[in-house]
Design a protein around this motif. Sequence first.
Motif, PDB file in Angstrom:
ATOM      1  N   GLN A   1     -48.904 141.004  93.866  1.00 27.76           N
ATOM      2  CA  GLN A   1     -50.054 140.259  94.369  1.00 27.76           C
ATOM      3  C   GLN A   1     -50.462 140.818  95.719  1.00 27.76           C
ATOM      4  O   GLN A   1     -49.752 141.606  96.302  1.00 27.76           O
ATOM      5  CB  GLN A   1     -49.697 138.783  94.574  1.00 27.76           C
ATOM      6  CG  GLN A   1     -49.278 138.115  93.305  1.00 27.76           C
ATOM      7  CD  GLN A   1     -49.206 136.621  93.472  1.00 27.76           C
ATOM      8  OE1 GLN A   1     -49.185 136.116  94.584  1.00 27.76           O
ATOM      9  NE2 GLN A   1     -49.178 135.913  92.366  1.00 27.76           N
TER      10      GLN A   1
ATOM     11  N   SER B   1     -61.679 137.599  93.789  1.00 28.39           N
ATOM     12  CA  SER B   1     -60.534 137.548  94.705  1.00 28.39           C
ATOM     13  C   SER B   1     -60.906 137.005  96.086  1.00 28.39           C
ATOM     14  O   SER B   1     -60.031 136.559  96.821  1.00 28.39           O
ATOM     15  CB  SER B   1     -59.884 138.926  94.832  1.00 28.39           C
ATOM     16  OG  SER B   1     -60.776 139.841  95.419  1.00 28.39           O
TER      17      SER B   1
ATOM     18  N   SER C   1     -54.467 138.147  92.146  1.00 32.32           N
ATOM     19  CA  SER C   1     -53.240 137.871  91.398  1.00 32.32           C
ATOM     20  C   SER C   1     -53.256 138.724  90.134  1.00 32.32           C
ATOM     21  O   SER C   1     -54.313 139.189  89.698  1.00 32.32           O
ATOM     22  CB  SER C   1     -53.144 136.390  91.060  1.00 32.32           C
ATOM     23  OG  SER C   1     -54.274 135.989  90.325  1.00 32.32           O
ATOM     24  N   ARG C   2     -52.082 138.905  89.545  1.00 32.10           N
ATOM     25  CA  ARG C   2     -51.936 139.842  88.434  1.00 32.10           C
ATOM     26  C   ARG C   2     -52.944 139.568  87.330  1.00 32.10           C
ATOM     27  O   ARG C   2     -53.110 138.430  86.902  1.00 32.10           O
ATOM     28  CB  ARG C   2     -50.536 139.729  87.839  1.00 32.10           C
ATOM     29  CG  ARG C   2     -49.473 140.349  88.693  1.00 32.10           C
ATOM     30  CD  ARG C   2     -48.124 140.152  88.040  1.00 32.10           C
ATOM     31  NE  ARG C   2     -48.028 140.966  86.846  1.00 32.10           N
ATOM     32  CZ  ARG C   2     -47.567 142.208  86.861  1.00 32.10           C
ATOM     33  NH1 ARG C   2     -47.192 142.747  87.988  1.00 32.10           N
ATOM     34  NH2 ARG C   2     -47.494 142.882  85.742  1.00 32.10           N
TER      35      ARG C   2
END
Lengths: 363, 324
Positions: free
Chosen positions: B121, B226, B234-235
């Motif tokens: 992250q 984001s 985040s992934r």
Amino acid sequence: MTADTEPSRGKAVARAVLQPIFDVLAGLIVSGLILAVIGVDPLAASKSLVHGAFGYPEAIGYTLYYATTYMFAGLSVWLALRAGLFNIGGEGQIYLGGLGAGLVCVALDGMPGIVVVPVACLAAITFGAAWAFIPAFLLAKRGSSLVVTTIMFNFLAAAVMTWLLTAVMIKPGQAAPETAEFSASSWMPSFTSLASALGISIANSPVNLSLILALLAVAGGQFLVGRTVAGYHLRVVGGNPDAAAYAGIDAGWVAIFALCLAGACAGLAGVNEVMGVHHRLILDFPNGAGFVGIAVGLMAGRNGWGVIPGALLFAALAQGSVDLMIDNPRINPELVVMVQGLVIFFAGALRGQLTLPKLRAAR
Amino acid sequence: MIAGIETEILVITASILRLATPLILAAIGGLFAERAGVADLGLEGKMLAAAFTAASISAVTGSAITGLAAAIIVATLLSMLHFIATVWKQGDQIVSGMAINILAAGLVPTLAYALFPLGGQTPPLTDDGRLLDLSLPFSHWASSTGFIGQFYASVLGGQSILIYVAFLAAPAATAVLYRTGWGLRLRAAGENPQAVASAGLDVVRLRLQGLIMNGVFLGLAGGYLSLAANAGYSRNMTAGKGYLAIAALILGRWKPWPTLGACLLFAAADALQGRLQGIVFPALGVIPVPWITALPYIVTVIVLAIAGRGQSMPKALGLPYVKA
């Protein structure tokens, strides 16, 4: 755009062999540069990778186990590509194929392997093909974008399996979302157990009889595409859709046929995972193999046998990177995905129409 | 005081607008490439790379605008990779798009692990590093005046600036594509590049310009995810939105307003999905969560089955342009 010119046979063979090697090398060199940028020595990393993949007997066994799954997945993509179709749905087809095999293993638990294993393989083929059939049908009849529908079917497969494994097929009294272990008679026999039955001791690894099945599937796929009428129709539709229409070949049915075949091959990768390795249904066992298959299928170009070296390359990366990660905490498993992307770019996109049929219909 | 059902309407409408924003920005980006004749399946990968870039640069510099600018640059660079492979080298557009998706899916976590010791992250962003919601004038007063006022304050207002950008993108794209000479030439490059070339225009340059526009919008789409919708990367945070945007473009017949409508449809399915979880239905009981999360994907497949391909696809889409 134009029909391929006929160079001399020797030249053609040399090009068919050398071109993918150059393309893949380009992808690997760029990967090495990216490693260098994030502060990992690419040469040391390659050494550790090769040792991790081939350096000791267990490693070779694991590499061959990964290669089995990647051969099925790559063959799946390759068969569709020959018909000018881009099968991105391998991931979901593997998942469903494994479900088919797993359902048979659960239903026939305790029966002799000689019954369970063939029936489970047939179930995997059927489930994989069925999961490919719906996007194929929508493409043929409605012109629906194959890439988008197959991606959606990957998500749907994940949702279906999550539901089945958390709510329906989960072993009672257990927290982990997986079925009970199948009884040993329904496992795909591993090379280790076969060898010990003959009194030979080999290193313990998950490589199993699915590998033989994968090699037979590659041979069968190459024969079907290269030597049969159905395969000829498939190649004509892939190479020149206008000529196919003029010759009265129904491109819609060829697409359905090719994609169901592709789904069936991907489904068999589920056999290797579910019956050969895990011996139960678990969450996310395809683990990206459907996408590895895209790189492998594109590398193979016109020749189905090319699936085998491609699968071995990515198997070596998958297995070798485990050692690499132990040596180097800055590296994570997604590194292999990056290499796949670069190989698809160099061996697929940039090789372009010289070796690939046009994919307009597949959009 | 307003009743529960009205609050529900406000909440769901606001959530549809927020969920539609990345889809609209990505789909309008896709529109500029595809109307120029370059099929772009790489929306997902560009959005993911842009989301990661925006969050990382913003985390390091503390400036959301710098992060957003960097996201635009990275997405445009990936569009240039697509340009090199498909326009300049006349490679396969579908395969190149997928290569960009898979490359981004591998490269982004690789860089995330290497740059930040947070398991893939980016560091959580403070308010300075985020694109915060805009408050419309008199919102505070309006929200006490009943349903219309609350709608003004919490649906029309109280949203990120990128939401307004997204909803203005459809009229702007319509104006540019249908009311300017450049728009006409760009569309012609996607319909009949040979005719464009014989009129003395440069097809390669037009497609390059289309792909630059494409990169800018995908940078905004990723940056929204984001910097505005979340506080950091985040992934795998795009979670298929790039593919939904392509489906919206197809359903919208490659036209800005219908594409916007299609994005709102998918966003509504997504918002509904979020609201349905845990609700007990008469006779059905609670629908299992995996079935509910699958709703947007099922809607997409049904929509593609109904929409089909149609006659409105740019005629030269997917075909490499070879100079005569």
